[in-house]
Design an enzyme around this catalytic site. Structure first.
Site, PDB file in Angstrom:
ATOM      1  N   LYS A 190       1.054  -1.069   0.144  1.00 37.53           N
ATOM      2  CA  LYS A 190       0.140   0.379   0.115  1.00 37.53           C
ATOM      3  C   LYS A 190       0.846   0.885  -0.015  1.00 37.53           C
ATOM      4  CE  LYS A 190      -1.746   2.841   2.018  1.00 37.53           C
ATOM      5  NZ  LYS A 190      -1.746   4.063   2.190  1.00 37.53           N
ATOM      6  N   GLY A 243       7.137   4.927   8.466  1.00 40.18           N
ATOM      7  CA  GLY A 243       6.464   6.113   8.402  1.00 40.18           C
ATOM      8  C   GLY A 243       6.714   6.736   9.650  1.00 40.18           C
ATOM      9  N   SER A 244       5.598   7.357  10.246  1.00 43.22           N
ATOM     10  CA  SER A 244       5.637   8.205  11.819  1.00 43.22           C
ATOM     11  C   SER A 244       5.260   7.210  12.752  1.00 43.22           C
ATOM     12  CB  SER A 244       5.088   9.003  11.026  1.00 43.22           C
ATOM     13  OG  SER A 244       3.523   8.565  12.123  1.00 43.22           O
ATOM     14  N   THR A 245       6.219   7.472  14.030  1.00 40.85           N
ATOM     15  CA  THR A 245       5.868   6.793  14.943  1.00 40.85           C
ATOM     16  C   THR A 245       4.919   6.200  15.141  1.00 40.85           C
ATOM     17  OG1 THR A 245       8.189   7.048  15.719  1.00 40.85           O
ATOM     18  CG2 THR A 245       6.783   6.708  16.925  1.00 40.85           C
ATOM     19  N   GLY A 248       2.953   3.843  13.413  1.00 40.06           N
ATOM     20  CA  GLY A 248       3.922   2.649  13.912  1.00 40.06           C
ATOM     21  C   GLY A 248       3.339   2.042  14.810  1.00 40.06           C
ATOM     22  N   GLU A 265      10.006   0.863  10.358  1.00 37.30           N
ATOM     23  CA  GLU A 265      11.168   2.176  10.506  1.00 37.30           C
ATOM     24  C   GLU A 265      10.601   3.712  10.453  1.00 37.30           C
ATOM     25  OE1 GLU A 265      12.813   5.081   8.169  1.00 37.30           O
ATOM     26  OE2 GLU A 265      13.692   4.512   6.842  1.00 37.30           O
ATOM     27  N   CYS A 299      13.455  10.262   7.277  1.00 38.50           N
ATOM     28  CA  CYS A 299      13.149  10.138   8.501  1.00 38.50           C
ATOM     29  C   CYS A 299      14.754  10.480   9.091  1.00 38.50           C
ATOM     30  CB  CYS A 299      13.222   8.768   7.773  1.00 38.50           C
ATOM     31  SG  CYS A 299      13.807   7.811   7.542  1.00 38.50           S
ATOM     32  N   GLU A 400       9.856  15.821  15.550  1.00 39.67           N
ATOM     33  CA  GLU A 400      10.211  15.639  14.001  1.00 39.67           C
ATOM     34  C   GLU A 400       9.307  16.475  12.397  1.00 39.67           C
ATOM     35  OE1 GLU A 400      11.623  11.558  11.235  1.00 39.67           O
ATOM     36  OE2 GLU A 400       9.752  11.951  11.926  1.00 39.67           O
TER      37      GLU A 400
END
Length: 497
Positions: A190, A243-245, A248, A265, A299, A400
């Protein structure tokens, strides 16, 4: 603005037309018929529409991947998977100019950068091809009574759900699909709704290479609809996500239904430490582009710049001069060094941080504004920005940003630099500039991050593991450890007396 054109035969021209997604070896629309637009971030123009899939489309894609995994694909020998990956690599080489243009047009990365990713991406495919015939278990002596042989088998984990971001569509796609093909898994990928076109081009190339139906499926849609459905699907054996934490964490929660394997990651707030003995002629451009490359949408951006106090002012001055000299514009122009942010949403996020930096008392050295002059007015452009007078508790130093923003912070001792560099929930990467070998080793050992670069940055090789500590995720991409993420280990005992 004159943009140099390189003649290229386009298999999928970016001309505003509708693109279908790829499921079970066929090009299809969403079952609901819904679509969504994707825009060129440099011009704001709609460059395509793609299907907006949802749970029922994910069901079909996962079913296709399962059928392929249990069917013909399971009978492919390691050598046959290797040959297939090498053929894909050859086709990538043939179509690299179109792949580069697709990434640049869809998400804004300068064409000089997308073209330069050629060796890395094609190298990954050929590395995975080599690894396909190198997977093995081991014979283990056991202490059981009698004659019992014990050994392990490495077996593919099964159906892999891959969710990738918009900031590097080509590399992110291959980092997910390549090891899956090498190990004998199947994939439902995706892509981000912000940049879906290159993954669809990749599906076309893999179809030409002869990847069997259902082995690689590309399903477009939003994260809230298609991504969430993929993460929680009971028929998916593993999720791999970049992607973003925050996202995640949502994926980890969604994976609990069948305790699927997860590799993440995630975000970073990476420190770059510049010691007084550093070669400033080398350190300034590398430290600058550790953040400004891809407009900060990376990132691993080295956005916390710790500079030893005795050289701090000189370094910041030289850094600001370098930032002012960068050429900003449409990424398709080969002279462009800094392109646009991917979307208006990302533009608003970054400009909010610019305002927060000033409001919290940081000193704006250069940049700090949206660029709206001339041809830049229609795009999502932000000037490369350097803040000084930053304290560790400011938002721009803690969070971030994912934009071209550097926070410069002075330090006095190495111990102080190490403590402050590690004082973050993230641990993805770090940079060090020094000419002292002992200092380099000390910092490389004590900084809690998955990658540490000394006198360089952004060095990523297919054979070297990459991934994060702490809230930057877990699991590795690259190296032999990457393949292990897609394999189960089975212990076997055979009594022979």
């Amino acid at each position: 603005m004159t943009i140099a054109q390189t003649p290229v035969s386009l298999r999928r021209p970016i001309d505003g037309r509708h693109r279908q997604m790829f499921v079970d070896g066929a090009w299809v629309d969403a079952r609901t018929g819904r679509t969504m637009e994707t825009r060129n971030p440099a011009t704001g123009a709609v460059i395509a529409t793609v299907p907006r899939s949802d749970r029922q489309d994910i069901e079909l894609a996962v079913a296709a991947a399962r059928k392929a995994f249990d069917g013909p694909w399971s009978r492919f020998k390691p050598y046959e998977r290797q040959v297939l990956l090498l053929k894909i690599a050859d086709l990538f080489e043939k179509h690299w100019e179109e792949i580069s243009r697709s990434d640049t047009t869809d998400m804004g990365m300068p064409i000089v950068r997308t073209r330069a990713n050629r060796n890395r991406v094609i190298g990954m495919l050929r590395y995975y091809a080599g690894m396909a015939t190198s997977l093995h278990g081991e014979t283990i002596e056991n202490s059981l009574p009698g004659e019992i042989v014990s050994f392990t088998r490495k077996e593919p984990v099964g159906v892999v759900g891959a969710i990738i971001p918009w900031n590097a569509p080509t590399a992110a796609s291959i980092w997910k699909i390549g090891p899956a093909l090498a190990t004998g898994c199947t994939v439902v990928l995706k892509p981000s709704e912000e940049a879906p076109l290159t993954p669809l081009l990749i599906a076309d190339i893999m179809n030409e290479a002869g990847v069997p139906p259902g082995v690689v499926n590309i399903v477009t849609g939003t994260g809230a609809e298609a991504g969430a459905a993929l993460a929680e699907h009971m028929g998916v054996d593993k999720i791999v996500f970049t992607g973003s934490t925050a996202t995640g964490q949502s994926i980890v929660r969604a994976s609990a239904g069948n305790l699927k394997r997860v590799s993440l990651e995630l975000g970073g707030k990476s420190p770059v430490i510049v010691c007084a003995d550093a070669d400033l002629d080398r350190a300034v451009p590398v430290a600058a582009m550790s953040v400004f490359a891809n407009s900060g949408q990376i990132c691993i951006a080295g956005s916390r710049l710790f500079v030893e106090r005795s050289i701090h002012d000189e370094f910041v001055e030289r850094l600001a001069a370098y930032a002012k000299g960068l050429k900003i514009g449409d990424g398709i122009d080969p002279a462009t060094e800094i392109g646009p942010l991917v979307s208006e949403k990302q533009l608003l996020r970054v400009t909010d941080y610019l305002e927060a930096g000033t409001a919290e008392g940081a000193t704006l050295v250069t940049g700090g504004t949206r660029l709206v002059e001339g041809a830049l007015a229609a795009g999502n452009f932000v000037a490369p920005t350097v803040f000084a007078g930053v304290s560790d508790d400011m938002r721009i130093a803690r969070e971030e940003i994912f934009g071209p923003v550097i926070s410069a912070l002075p330090f006095d001792t190495l111990d102080e630099a190490i403590e402050r560099a590690n004082n973050t929930p993230y641990g993805l990467a770090a940079g060090v500039f020094t000419q002292n070998v002992a200092t380099a080793h000390q910092l490389a050992r004590k900084i809690r991050a998955g990658s540490v670069w000394v006198n360089t940055y952004h060095a990523i090789d297919p054979a070297v593991p990459f991934g994060g500590y702490k809230m930057s995720g877990y699991g590795r991409e690259g190296g032999a450890e990457h393949l292990d993420e897609y394999l189960n280990t089975k212990g076997v005992f055979i009594k022979i007396d």
